[in-house]
Design a protein around this motif. Structure first.
Motif, mmCIF file in Angstrom:
data_model
loop_
_atom_site.group_PDB
_atom_site.id
_atom_site.type_symbol
_atom_site.label_atom_id
_atom_site.label_comp_id
_atom_site.label_asym_id
_atom_site.label_seq_id
_atom_site.Cartn_x
_atom_site.Cartn_y
_atom_site.Cartn_z
ATOM 1 N N SER A 81 0.825 -1.217 0.000
ATOM 2 C CA SER A 81 0.000 0.000 0.000
ATOM 3 C C SER A 81 0.857 1.264 0.000
ATOM 4 O O SER A 81 0.323 2.364 -0.096
ATOM 5 C CB SER A 81 -0.941 0.005 1.212
ATOM 6 N N ARG A 82 2.199 1.115 0.085
ATOM 7 C CA ARG A 82 3.054 2.303 0.103
ATOM 8 C C ARG A 82 4.292 2.215 -0.795
ATOM 9 O O ARG A 82 5.013 3.194 -0.934
ATOM 10 C CB ARG A 82 3.473 2.633 1.529
ATOM 11 N N VAL A 83 4.557 1.061 -1.368
ATOM 12 C CA VAL A 83 5.722 0.897 -2.244
ATOM 13 C C VAL A 83 5.219 0.694 -3.677
ATOM 14 O O VAL A 83 4.381 -0.167 -3.925
ATOM 15 C CB VAL A 83 6.598 -0.302 -1.803
ATOM 16 N N PHE A 84 5.742 1.502 -4.604
ATOM 17 C CA PHE A 84 5.340 1.394 -6.003
ATOM 18 C C PHE A 84 5.732 0.039 -6.589
ATOM 19 O O PHE A 84 6.800 -0.481 -6.293
ATOM 20 C CB PHE A 84 6.017 2.475 -6.860
ATOM 21 N N VAL A 85 4.862 -0.479 -7.443
ATOM 22 C CA VAL A 85 5.171 -1.664 -8.243
ATOM 23 C C VAL A 85 5.506 -1.146 -9.638
ATOM 24 O O VAL A 85 4.654 -0.562 -10.309
ATOM 25 C CB VAL A 85 3.972 -2.644 -8.304
ATOM 26 N N PRO A 86 6.752 -1.330 -10.080
ATOM 27 C CA PRO A 86 7.145 -0.782 -11.380
ATOM 28 C C PRO A 86 6.661 -1.650 -12.528
ATOM 29 O O PRO A 86 6.222 -2.782 -12.333
ATOM 30 C CB PRO A 86 8.672 -0.798 -11.298
ATOM 31 N N GLU A 87 6.782 -1.096 -13.730
ATOM 32 C CA GLU A 87 6.454 -1.836 -14.941
ATOM 33 C C GLU A 87 7.748 -2.275 -15.616
ATOM 34 O O GLU A 87 8.794 -1.638 -15.450
ATOM 35 C CB GLU A 87 5.660 -0.950 -15.901
ATOM 36 N N VAL A 88 7.658 -3.349 -16.382
ATOM 37 C CA VAL A 88 8.801 -3.807 -17.156
ATOM 38 C C VAL A 88 9.266 -2.656 -18.047
ATOM 39 O O VAL A 88 8.450 -1.957 -18.657
ATOM 40 C CB VAL A 88 8.431 -5.052 -17.990
ATOM 41 N N GLY A 89 10.576 -2.446 -18.072
ATOM 42 C CA GLY A 89 11.166 -1.388 -18.883
ATOM 43 C C GLY A 89 11.413 -0.086 -18.128
ATOM 44 O O GLY A 89 12.158 0.769 -18.612
ATOM 45 N N GLN A 90 10.808 0.077 -16.951
ATOM 46 C CA GLN A 90 11.022 1.303 -16.183
ATOM 47 C C GLN A 90 12.397 1.293 -15.532
ATOM 48 O O GLN A 90 12.861 0.257 -15.049
ATOM 49 C CB GLN A 90 9.965 1.474 -15.080
ATOM 50 N N ARG A 91 13.029 2.458 -15.505
ATOM 51 C CA ARG A 91 14.284 2.636 -14.775
ATOM 52 C C ARG A 91 13.907 3.115 -13.385
ATOM 53 O O ARG A 91 13.144 4.074 -13.241
ATOM 54 C CB ARG A 91 15.172 3.657 -15.470
ATOM 55 N N ILE A 92 14.410 2.418 -12.354
ATOM 56 C CA ILE A 92 14.008 2.714 -10.976
ATOM 57 C C ILE A 92 15.212 2.770 -10.043
ATOM 58 O O ILE A 92 16.289 2.279 -10.358
ATOM 59 C CB ILE A 92 13.012 1.660 -10.432
#
Length: 174
Positions: free
Chosen positions: A108-119
C-alpha cells in the motif's frame, strides 16, 4: 590522589566517547532506510542472510511477478553499470538480475514498477540462502510505478503464514 582518580575518569570517558565515535556508522545510504528489524513481515526470514540492512540499487526492470503463495511481488532488476557487486553467482540463474521483493504489508506504500522502467530501490540487501541469489528484500522504496495494495485475503493469508497457521509449500520464486 583525587587528581589521579579524576584524570583516570576523564581518560576512561574520553576512550568511551572515542570508541563510540569509531563504531558509529556513517549516515544511511537513503532517507528511506527504516529503523528496527529490517525483515519484519518477511515470510521465512531465517533463509535470508543480511549483507547490509539498507542498500540502494538503480537499474531497469526486466520482470514483475506476483507470487501467489506468500503475496510478495518479485521484480528482476537489471542493474546499472558499476553495481555488479550486489549480485552473486546465483543471480545468473535469474538472468543476471537483482531480485527485489515487495511484501504484502508494504504494497500500500511501495510502487510496483512496470517492465522497462528505470528505478531506484531501497531496502535490506540479503543473500537468499534457499535460492542462492542476492536480493533487496523487502523493498522499502521503489521510485516509479503504481501502488497495488494487497487484498484483504492476501493479507489474511500472509498473516497466517507468518504465524505458522498455514502449511509451508514449495515456492516458485524465480
Amino acid at each position: 590522589m583525587v587528581v589521579v582518580r579524576l584524570l583516570v575518569v576523564v581518560l576512561v570517558l574520553a576512550g568511551f566517547v572515542a570508541g563510540c565515535a569509531l563504531r558509529r556508522a556513517g549516515p544511511p545510504p537513503s532517507p528511506h532506510c527504516r529503523s528496527g528489524s529490517p525483515l519484519v513481515g518477511v515470510y521465512h526470514p531465517e533463509r535470508l542472510k543480511m549483507k547490509s540492512r539498507c542498500r540502494v540499487a538503480v537499474g531497469t526492470v526486466e520482470k514483475v511477478k506476483v507470487e501467489l503463495y506468500d503475496g510478495d511481488i518479485h521484480i528482476g532488476l537489471r542493474l546499472d553499470p558499476g553495481q555488479d557487486g550486489l549480485l552473486s553467482s546465483g543471480n545468473a540463474r535469474v538472468g543476471g538480475t537483482l531480485i527485489l521483493e515487495i511484501i504484502p504489508w508494504d504494497r500500500s506504500r511501495v510502487f510496483v514498477p512496470e517492465v522497462g522502467q528505470r528505478i531506484e530501490v531501497v531496502g535490506p540487501w540479503v543473500d537468499d540462502t534457499a535460492h542462492g541469489w542476492n536480493e533487496i528484500h523487502p523493498a522499502w522504496l521503489i521510485s516509479a510505478g503504481t501502488i497495488q495494495p494487497a487484498s484483504a485475503d492476501q493479507l489474511r493469508r500472509v498473516d497466517r503464514l507468518l504465524h505458522g497457521l498455514e502449511p509451508a509449500a514449495v515456492e516458485d520464486d524465480g
